[in-house]
Design a protein around this motif. Structure first.
Motif, short mmCIF file in Angstrom:
data_model
loop_
_atom_site.label_atom_id
_atom_site.label_comp_id
_atom_site.label_asym_id
_atom_site.label_seq_id
_atom_site.Cartn_x
_atom_site.Cartn_y
_atom_site.Cartn_z
N ALA A 1 0.83 -1.20 0.00
CA ALA A 1 0.00 0.00 0.00
C ALA A 1 0.87 1.25 0.00
N ALA A 2 1.93 1.24 0.80
CA ALA A 2 2.81 2.41 0.86
C ALA A 2 3.43 2.69 -0.50
N ALA A 3 3.91 1.63 -1.16
CA ALA A 3 4.54 1.82 -2.47
C ALA A 3 3.54 2.33 -3.50
N ALA A 4 2.31 1.84 -3.44
CA ALA A 4 1.29 2.22 -4.42
C ALA A 4 0.85 3.67 -4.26
N LEU A 5 0.98 4.23 -3.06
CA LEU A 5 0.52 5.60 -2.83
C LEU A 5 1.39 6.64 -3.52
N LYS A 6 2.66 6.33 -3.72
CA LYS A 6 3.62 7.19 -4.44
C LYS A 6 3.63 8.64 -3.92
N PRO A 7 3.86 8.83 -2.62
CA PRO A 7 3.90 10.20 -2.10
C PRO A 7 5.14 10.95 -2.57
N ASP A 8 4.99 12.26 -2.75
CA ASP A 8 6.14 13.11 -3.08
C ASP A 8 6.99 13.37 -1.84
N VAL A 9 6.32 13.45 -0.69
CA VAL A 9 6.98 13.77 0.57
C VAL A 9 6.40 12.89 1.67
N ILE A 10 7.25 12.48 2.60
CA ILE A 10 6.81 11.76 3.80
C ILE A 10 7.01 12.69 4.99
N VAL A 11 6.01 12.79 5.84
CA VAL A 11 6.10 13.59 7.07
C VAL A 11 5.97 12.64 8.25
N THR A 12 6.84 12.82 9.23
CA THR A 12 6.78 11.97 10.43
C THR A 12 7.28 12.77 11.63
N THR A 13 7.36 12.10 12.77
CA THR A 13 7.73 12.78 14.01
C THR A 13 9.08 12.31 14.52
N THR A 14 9.66 13.10 15.41
CA THR A 14 10.96 12.74 15.98
C THR A 14 10.88 11.42 16.75
N MET A 15 9.77 11.18 17.44
CA MET A 15 9.62 9.93 18.18
C MET A 15 9.59 8.73 17.24
N SER A 16 8.93 8.87 16.09
CA SER A 16 8.86 7.78 15.13
C SER A 16 10.24 7.47 14.56
N VAL A 17 11.00 8.50 14.25
CA VAL A 17 12.34 8.30 13.70
C VAL A 17 13.25 7.68 14.76
N SER A 18 13.15 8.15 15.99
CA SER A 18 13.97 7.59 17.07
C SER A 18 13.67 6.12 17.29
N ALA A 19 12.37 5.77 17.23
CA ALA A 19 11.98 4.37 17.43
C ALA A 19 12.51 3.47 16.32
N SER A 20 12.75 4.06 15.15
CA SER A 20 13.24 3.28 14.01
C SER A 20 14.76 3.21 13.97
N GLY A 21 15.44 4.03 14.79
CA GLY A 21 16.90 4.02 14.79
C GLY A 21 17.53 5.05 13.89
N GLY A 22 16.77 6.06 13.49
CA GLY A 22 17.31 7.12 12.64
C GLY A 22 16.54 7.25 11.34
N VAL A 23 16.81 8.34 10.63
CA VAL A 23 16.06 8.64 9.39
C VAL A 23 16.30 7.58 8.33
N ASP A 24 17.56 7.16 8.15
CA ASP A 24 17.85 6.19 7.09
C ASP A 24 17.13 4.87 7.33
N LYS A 25 17.13 4.41 8.58
CA LYS A 25 16.43 3.16 8.88
C LYS A 25 14.92 3.33 8.77
N PHE A 26 14.44 4.51 9.13
CA PHE A 26 13.01 4.79 8.99
C PHE A 26 12.59 4.68 7.53
N LEU A 27 13.35 5.31 6.63
CA LEU A 27 13.01 5.31 5.20
C LEU A 27 13.27 3.95 4.55
N ALA A 28 14.09 3.12 5.20
CA ALA A 28 14.40 1.81 4.62
C ALA A 28 13.34 0.77 4.91
N GLN A 29 12.32 1.12 5.69
CA GLN A 29 11.26 0.16 6.01
C GLN A 29 10.55 -0.29 4.73
N PRO A 30 10.21 -1.58 4.67
CA PRO A 30 9.52 -2.10 3.47
C PRO A 30 8.29 -1.27 3.14
#
Length: 280
Positions: A203-232
């Protein structure tokens, strides 16, 4: 909201605004509510707050009474407040009656992510603190700043993602996230969905967003921006490939408080940033 609920809020507000003198001991339940108290230069009256009250830094030093949706009546009562300012999402429902029986005045403010409700929050807090003129001035200043904001040149397709627990959820309609995107002049790619819901990699891939918006807590929980964006799923989107991600403080982005113009300026600045060239 039902008429009964509206009547209850009115009664509670009326009960909280019959002070013979301005309140000297105040507890804030809800990050945006507490933030408004500080914005009115009344932080010195606060003797406690809930765990979502994290701004300004002074709020972190206040005794905490739990999360506002399930706050501790005993914790609030131990602070001996003569005024409790609460979001209408605070609870449990019987807690306000208990506080009133213990001698605390209670003022319940609307939590809806709309400009009208924000005005009501500010005016209501100011009236409860006997600072009506400051409340009016804060509302006027906020609206003046909002009028200065210009819509972006291009209406981007944006995906708002929360990932505090490691499982991605995306924001649809009837959320503060959706309201923020609309005010910032962006299109929510999940406008047909209501509330926050889990979504799949496909579903995420099909949505084709130009920009992703998230929060500092979400990025921290993922281990950083790169790991956050690397999620399937996210990693297959145009936004992730070009690293077009906007990371903002949770309360600033979603609190719909007195810093709303600042939040919108940050969002629009992120929308205007040039895409990073995709790695080959």
């Amino acid at each position: 909201m039902t008429l009964l609920r509206l009547a209850l809020l009115s009664l509670l507000c009326a009960a909280g605004m019959t002070h013979a003198a301005p309140p000297a001991r105040v507890v804030g339940l809800g990050g945006a509510i507490t933030e408004i108290v500080y914005a009115l230069d009344a932080g010195g009256t606060l003797v406690g707050a809930d765990s979502s009250s994290i701004y300004p830094p002074e709020a972190l030093k206040l005794p905490k009474v739990g999360y506002y949706r399930t706050f501790s009546v005993e914790g609030v009562a131990s602070l001996k407040p003569n005024l409790v300012l609460a979001s209408d999402q605070s609870g449990p429902p019987q807690a306000f009656e208990q506080l009133q029986r213990l001698g605390s005045k209670v003022v319940v403010l609307p939590s809806a992510p709309t400009l009208a409700a924000l005005d009501q929050r500010i005016v209501g807090v100011a009236a409860a603190l006997d600072m009506q003129a400051r409340g009016t001035a804060l509302v006027d200043r906020l609206h003046a700043e909002l009028r200065e904001l210009k819509p972006p040149a291009q209406r981007l397709r944006v995906l708002m993602v929360s990932s505090h627990t490691g499982k991605m959820q995306a924001a649809g309609e009837d959320t503060a996230a959706d309201a923020m995107l609309a005010l910032a002049g962006a299109t929510n790619v999940l406008a047909g969905q209501t509330g926050y819901k889990p979504f799949s990699a496909e579903a995420a891939a099909a949505l084709k967003p130009d920009v992703i918006v998230t929060t500092t807590m979400s990025v921290s929980a993922s281990g950083g921006v790169d790991k956050f964006l690397a999620q399937p799923g996210l990693n297959a989107t145009p936004a992730a490939r070009q690293k077009r991600v906007i990371v903002m403080d949770d309360l600033l982005l979603l609190g719909f408080g007195p810093r709303l113009p600042d939040a919108l300026r940050q969002l629009q600045a992120g929308f205007a940033a040039r895409p990073v060239a995709a790695a080959r």
